[in-house]
Design an enzyme around this catalytic site. Structure first.
Site, PDB file in Angstrom:
ATOM      1  N   PRO A  73       0.722  -1.045   0.168  1.00 29.64           N
ATOM      2  CG  PRO A  73      -0.092  -1.118   2.059  1.00 29.64           C
ATOM      3  CD  PRO A  73       0.661  -2.059   1.219  1.00 29.64           C
ATOM      4  CB  ALA A 144      -6.747  -5.798 -17.450  1.00 34.28           C
ATOM      5  CB  CYS A 256      -1.998  -0.753 -10.692  1.00 33.22           C
ATOM      6  SG  CYS A 256      -2.518  -2.556 -10.284  1.00 33.22           S
ATOM      7  CG  PHE A 257      -4.041   3.040 -13.693  1.00 30.65           C
ATOM      8  CD1 PHE A 257      -2.973   1.791 -13.861  1.00 30.65           C
ATOM      9  CD2 PHE A 257      -4.820   3.254 -14.565  1.00 30.65           C
ATOM     10  CE1 PHE A 257      -3.374   0.986 -15.163  1.00 30.65           C
ATOM     11  CE2 PHE A 257      -4.750   2.487 -15.817  1.00 30.65           C
ATOM     12  CZ  PHE A 257      -4.246   1.557 -15.995  1.00 30.65           C
ATOM     13  NE  ARG A 431     -16.526   4.464 -15.462  1.00 31.00           N
ATOM     14  CZ  ARG A 431     -15.405   4.408 -15.375  1.00 31.00           C
ATOM     15  NH1 ARG A 431     -14.409   4.331 -16.371  1.00 31.00           N
ATOM     16  NH2 ARG A 431     -14.801   4.331 -14.059  1.00 31.00           N
TER      17      ARG A 431
END
Length: 464
Positions: A73, A144, A256-257, A431
């Site tokens: 983290p 992914a 992740c990003f 979206r």
């Protein structure tokens, strides 16, 4: 590990965790995560050459190769707080490996870690080696969520980094031989340790940068009357650029990003590269801006207040085909609306009420610590209800936001939804999953990210 077990029937794979409930779920008919295709893979191997156990020390002692996939983290306090990776769990795993090992081991970093972590792990293992030899490899994962099984069956590349010594090269070959059961040899890339560690951070940073780039363009499209879908289609036709990761949205999420970019920023700062650090910081700033802009659009459209109004939220996961909510843009959008005293009714086909309430009550970065260390949510966040039906969520709502691109949201009966909403009825598509023109014909006032604005919205500020 399940895919390795499936593709390498001669290899015994043991997945271990100290969490009894998590291992029990892996051994049950209801796996603890939702991922298309995973059930079939686990069920075909479990009990044959794939085992799930809480007997961590026994399996570690017996293993030849150990994949370490613990959380890394972002630190919440101390040196590097808010940017650096917290390696507490990694260090305790390394110390445990050193304690129980009686034979030589290959230790593989699977977690995304800052550059030079391998060196730290190597030091812990060698200083506690008791004659046991260790080789450290970096083997970052590029799958992914939502397409993980397909990605593992046919990866773009498998990356293995190790020491440039005879023992290091032997360790690389041992791991390469595992993947070679199903991955063509030309797709298995071997590098030095630092290149492998940095490649993972770099890949995620480049992908996130593409999303922030198209999202920055979406704001300009709205201001000028351009359509971001047409712009990104035209840009993506350039073979040097390509079409992937050019969909404008309410922002990127996932585990992740943001974490990896913050990590990259910290490493740049530590190495005296402030200009490089600032460049990557901007990717996250644009992502935060996009979420704030979306909330501001909602509030300003609805007569500058959502206080006491019911807002339906379609989708809470960070993307479709996963139940994962880590860093999902929905958290910031919902918190922004709750800050203006809205009442939220949330529907997501894969995310439980408990998870949503927990996410909305947690501080930033707390999600990446084990559940027993996370602050518990108040027994009910009064202004949030979670329902298991999209129509129920939208009934009586003044506005409706789409925050995850689940396929089912394309095929809902929006006429029925419109008839059950107070007028004017607003729809905010984060979206770009619905056809704004069709919805305007039904009677909705529609805001779609990066699309020409509804006349209702034209004179309203994009940012407060």
């Amino acid at each position: 590990m399940a895919v390795i077990a499936l593709k390498c029937p001669a290899i015994e794979v043991a997945v271990v965790d100290i969490s009894v409930s998590r291992i029990a779920a892996w051994n049950s008919d209801h796996l603890p995560i939702y991922e298309p295709g995973l059930d079939d893979v686990v069920k075909s191997c479990r009990g044959k050459n794939l085992f799930f156990s809480t007997d961590v020390e026994k399996h570690v002692a017996e293993a030849d190769i150990i994949f370490v996939s613990v959380n890394t983290p972002t630190k919440t306090r101390g040196l590097g707080a808010g940017k650096a990776a917290d390696l507490t769990y990694w260090e305790s795993a390394a110390r445990m490996i050193a304690d129980v090992s009686k034979s030589d081991k290959i230790v593989v970093e699977k977690s995304t870690v800052p550059v030079k972590t391998a060196e730290a792990i190597e030091k812990i293992l060698t200083h506690n080696s008791k004659g046991v030899k260790y080789q450290i490899l970096s083997n970052p994962e590029f799958l992914a969520e939502g397409t993980a099984i397909e990605d593992l069956f046919a990866p773009d590349r498998v990356l293995i980094g190790g020491r440039e010594t005879p023992d290091g090269q032997r360790a690389i070959k041992a791991l390469k031989d595992v993947y070679a059961h199903w991955v063509p040899e030309e797709r298995i890339l071997c590098t030095n340790l630092w290149s492998a560690e940095l490649s993972k951070l770099a890949a995620n940073a480049f992908l996130a940068q593409r999303i922030s780039s198209v999202n920055a363009m979406s704001a300009l499209c709205e201001a000028t009357g351009a359509d971001v879908a047409q712009v990104s289609h035209a840009v993506g036709k350039d073979t040097r650029i390509g079409h992937k990761f050019l969909n404008a949205s309410v922002g990127f999420g996932g585990s992740c990003f943001q974490k990896d970019i913050l990590n990259l920023v910290y490493i740049c700062e530590c190495n005296g590269l402030p200009e490089v650090a600032n460049y990557w910081k901007q990717v996250i700033k644009v992502n935060d801006y996009q979420k704030t802009r979306f909330v501001n659009r909602i509030v300003s459209s609805m007569f500058n207040t959502v206080s006491g109004k019911k807002i339906a939220v379609f989708g809470f996961a960070f993307k479709k085909d996963t139940g994962d909510t880590r860093e999902t843009p929905a958290i910031d959008v919902c918190k922004g609306l709750l800050g203006d005293k809205a009442h939220l009714s949330i529907y997501d086909p894969q995310v439980t009420e408990e998870q949503i309430q927990r996410d909305l009550s947690m501080d930033k970065f707390d999600w990446d610590h084990p559940v027993h260390l996370q602050p518990m949510s108040p027994s009910s966040v009064k202004s949030v209800s979670v329902v298991w039906d999209a129509y129920e969520a939208a009934k009586g709502a003044h506005g409706l936001c789409i925050l995850t691109e689940w396929d089912e949201f394309k095929n809902l009966d929006y006429k029925k939804i419109f008839d059950n909403m107070p007028k004017p009825a607003f729809l905010f598509d984060g979206r770009n999953v619905v056809d704004p023109q069709k919805l305007r014909e039904i009677g909705f006032i529609v805001y779609s990210i990066g699309k020409p604005l509804d006349s209702w919205l034209k004179d309203m500020p994009a940012m407060a």
